[in-house]
Enzyme design. Structure first.
Site, PDB file in Angstrom:
ATOM      1  N   ARG A  31      44.774  55.751  -0.759  1.00  0.00           N
ATOM      2  CA  ARG A  31      44.346  54.796   0.268  1.00  0.00           C
ATOM      3  C   ARG A  31      42.939  54.284  -0.029  1.00  0.00           C
ATOM      4  O   ARG A  31      42.069  55.070  -0.442  1.00  0.00           O
ATOM      5  CB  ARG A  31      44.409  55.437   1.656  1.00  0.00           C
ATOM      6  CG  ARG A  31      45.840  55.728   2.079  1.00  0.00           C
ATOM      7  CD  ARG A  31      45.951  56.133   3.534  1.00  0.00           C
ATOM      8  NE  ARG A  31      47.276  56.711   3.788  1.00  0.00           N
ATOM      9  CZ  ARG A  31      48.355  56.007   4.141  1.00  0.00           C
ATOM     10  NH1 ARG A  31      48.268  54.702   4.274  1.00  0.00           N
ATOM     11  NH2 ARG A  31      49.512  56.616   4.345  1.00  0.00           N
ATOM     12  N   ASP A  32      42.754  52.984   0.163  1.00  0.00           N
ATOM     13  CA  ASP A  32      41.447  52.370  -0.047  1.00  0.00           C
ATOM     14  C   ASP A  32      40.463  52.927   0.981  1.00  0.00           C
ATOM     15  O   ASP A  32      40.786  53.097   2.144  1.00  0.00           O
ATOM     16  CB  ASP A  32      41.560  50.842   0.089  1.00  0.00           C
ATOM     17  CG  ASP A  32      40.356  50.126  -0.510  1.00  0.00           C
ATOM     18  OD1 ASP A  32      40.528  49.406  -1.505  1.00  0.00           O
ATOM     19  OD2 ASP A  32      39.234  50.297   0.023  1.00  0.00           O
ATOM     20  N   ASN A  90      42.395  41.837  -8.307  1.00  0.00           N
ATOM     21  CA  ASN A  90      41.209  41.018  -8.537  1.00  0.00           C
ATOM     22  C   ASN A  90      40.775  41.205  -9.986  1.00  0.00           C
ATOM     23  O   ASN A  90      40.588  42.330 -10.438  1.00  0.00           O
ATOM     24  CB  ASN A  90      40.086  41.444  -7.587  1.00  0.00           C
ATOM     25  CG  ASN A  90      40.447  41.194  -6.131  1.00  0.00           C
ATOM     26  OD1 ASN A  90      41.022  40.162  -5.806  1.00  0.00           O
ATOM     27  ND2 ASN A  90      40.118  42.124  -5.255  1.00  0.00           N
ATOM     28  N   VAL A  99      35.580  47.319  -9.359  1.00  0.00           N
ATOM     29  CA  VAL A  99      35.797  48.546 -10.143  1.00  0.00           C
ATOM     30  C   VAL A  99      36.515  48.164 -11.446  1.00  0.00           C
ATOM     31  O   VAL A  99      37.635  47.648 -11.409  1.00  0.00           O
ATOM     32  CB  VAL A  99      36.628  49.579  -9.353  1.00  0.00           C
ATOM     33  CG1 VAL A  99      36.829  50.852 -10.186  1.00  0.00           C
ATOM     34  CG2 VAL A  99      35.960  49.918  -8.022  1.00  0.00           C
ATOM     35  N   HIS A 103      43.642  47.851 -11.216  1.00  0.00           N
ATOM     36  CA  HIS A 103      44.220  48.370  -9.972  1.00  0.00           C
ATOM     37  C   HIS A 103      44.904  47.252  -9.205  1.00  0.00           C
ATOM     38  O   HIS A 103      44.528  46.077  -9.316  1.00  0.00           O
ATOM     39  CB  HIS A 103      43.160  49.046  -9.095  1.00  0.00           C
ATOM     40  CG  HIS A 103      41.959  48.206  -8.801  1.00  0.00           C
ATOM     41  ND1 HIS A 103      40.965  47.997  -9.721  1.00  0.00           N
ATOM     42  CD2 HIS A 103      41.590  47.518  -7.690  1.00  0.00           C
ATOM     43  CE1 HIS A 103      40.021  47.226  -9.190  1.00  0.00           C
ATOM     44  NE2 HIS A 103      40.388  46.917  -7.965  1.00  0.00           N
ATOM     45  N   HIS A 105      46.008  46.216  -5.331  1.00  0.00           N
ATOM     46  CA  HIS A 105      45.912  46.468  -3.894  1.00  0.00           C
ATOM     47  C   HIS A 105      47.295  46.209  -3.302  1.00  0.00           C
ATOM     48  O   HIS A 105      47.840  45.105  -3.458  1.00  0.00           O
ATOM     49  CB  HIS A 105      44.938  45.506  -3.229  1.00  0.00           C
ATOM     50  CG  HIS A 105      43.517  45.599  -3.705  1.00  0.00           C
ATOM     51  ND1 HIS A 105      42.514  46.180  -2.967  1.00  0.00           N
ATOM     52  CD2 HIS A 105      42.915  45.155  -4.842  1.00  0.00           C
ATOM     53  CE1 HIS A 105      41.358  46.086  -3.618  1.00  0.00           C
ATOM     54  NE2 HIS A 105      41.579  45.463  -4.758  1.00  0.00           N
TER      55      HIS A 105
HETATM   56  P1  5GP Z   1      38.201  45.469  -6.264  1.00  0.00           P
HETATM   57  O1  5GP Z   1      37.113  44.852  -5.445  1.00  0.00           O
HETATM   58  O2  5GP Z   1      37.681  45.946  -7.594  1.00  0.00           O
HETATM   59  O3  5GP Z   1      39.420  44.630  -6.390  1.00  0.00           O
HETATM   60  O4  5GP Z   1      38.691  46.729  -5.452  1.00  0.00           O
HETATM   61  C1  5GP Z   1      38.071  47.965  -5.479  1.00  0.00           C
HETATM   62  C2  5GP Z   1      38.497  48.686  -4.234  1.00  0.00           C
HETATM   63  O5  5GP Z   1      38.160  50.048  -4.392  1.00  0.00           O
HETATM   64  C3  5GP Z   1      37.801  48.212  -2.955  1.00  0.00           C
HETATM   65  O6  5GP Z   1      38.777  47.754  -2.035  1.00  0.00           O
HETATM   66  C4  5GP Z   1      37.065  49.434  -2.455  1.00  0.00           C
HETATM   67  O7  5GP Z   1      37.087  49.565  -1.052  1.00  0.00           O
HETATM   68  C5  5GP Z   1      37.796  50.572  -3.141  1.00  0.00           C
HETATM   69  N1  5GP Z   1      36.983  51.747  -3.412  1.00  0.00           N
HETATM   70  C6  5GP Z   1      35.737  51.761  -3.950  1.00  0.00           C
HETATM   71  N2  5GP Z   1      35.297  53.027  -4.062  1.00  0.00           N
HETATM   72  C7  5GP Z   1      36.286  53.823  -3.586  1.00  0.00           C
HETATM   73  C8  5GP Z   1      36.404  55.236  -3.438  1.00  0.00           C
HETATM   74  O8  5GP Z   1      35.519  56.019  -3.779  1.00  0.00           O
HETATM   75  N3  5GP Z   1      37.570  55.702  -2.909  1.00  0.00           N
HETATM   76  C9  5GP Z   1      38.581  54.859  -2.524  1.00  0.00           C
HETATM   77  N4  5GP Z   1      39.673  55.430  -2.010  1.00  0.00           N
HETATM   78  N5  5GP Z   1      38.489  53.522  -2.661  1.00  0.00           N
HETATM   79  C10 5GP Z   1      37.357  53.012  -3.173  1.00  0.00           C
END
Ligand code: 5GP
Length: 117
Positions: A31-32, A90, A99, A103, A105
């Site tokens: 889970r996010d 993304n 990140v 990944h 979502h």
């Molecule tokens: P991006 O912005 O790269 O598409 O998505 C990265 C996602 O990773 C974000 O939605 C963010 O909330 C999530 N995220 C970042 N750090 C952590 C973490 O330590 N644990 C979890 N479960 N999600 C994280």
């Protein structure tokens, strides 16, 4: 030179906790930490070689296919398959990727607008 582990690699290695909803040898879903919908799960391949969709190629076809089968299964298990859900990856700065570990979502449990912001 060794590159620093991403937060997702640290989750894979169980160095930091996560609410894991699925795991196998190839991928993981958790889970996010900052959910944008009632259901917001991140589905990731375990390999650190894929930093974004830009790194996906013919050699990863099976892995990515597997990840999408897991996404489909999770959508059903998490109760969003029937009403609909969104899968987002993304890629890069313009898409707000934060990140650098590929990944997806899986978000659902509410209605979404189109086009996205
Ligand atoms: P991006 O912005 O790269 O598409 O998505 C990265 C996602 O990773 C974000 O939605 C963010 O909330 C999530 N995220 C970042 N750090 C952590 C973490 O330590 N644990 C979890 N479960 N999600 C994280």
């Amino acid at each position: 030179m060794a590159t620093e582990k991403t937060i997702f690699k640290r989750i894979i290695d169980k160095e930091i906790p996560a609410d894991v909803v699925y795991e196998d040898d190839l991928c993981m879903a958790f889970r996010d930490v900052s959910p944008q919908a009632p259901v917001h799960v991140l589905v990731i391949p375990k390999t650190t070689e894929l930093r974004s969709l830009n790194d996906v190629n013919e050699n990863n076809v099976e892995l990515i296919g597997h990840v999408f089968c897991v996404i489909r299964k999770l959508a059903k298990e998490l109760g969003v398959a029937e009403d609909g859900y969104r899968v987002v990856s993304n890629c890069g700065a313009n898409a707000c990727q934060t990140v650098p570990h590929l990944h997806f979502h899986l978000i659902g449990g509410r209605g979404f607008a189109w086009p996205p912001g």
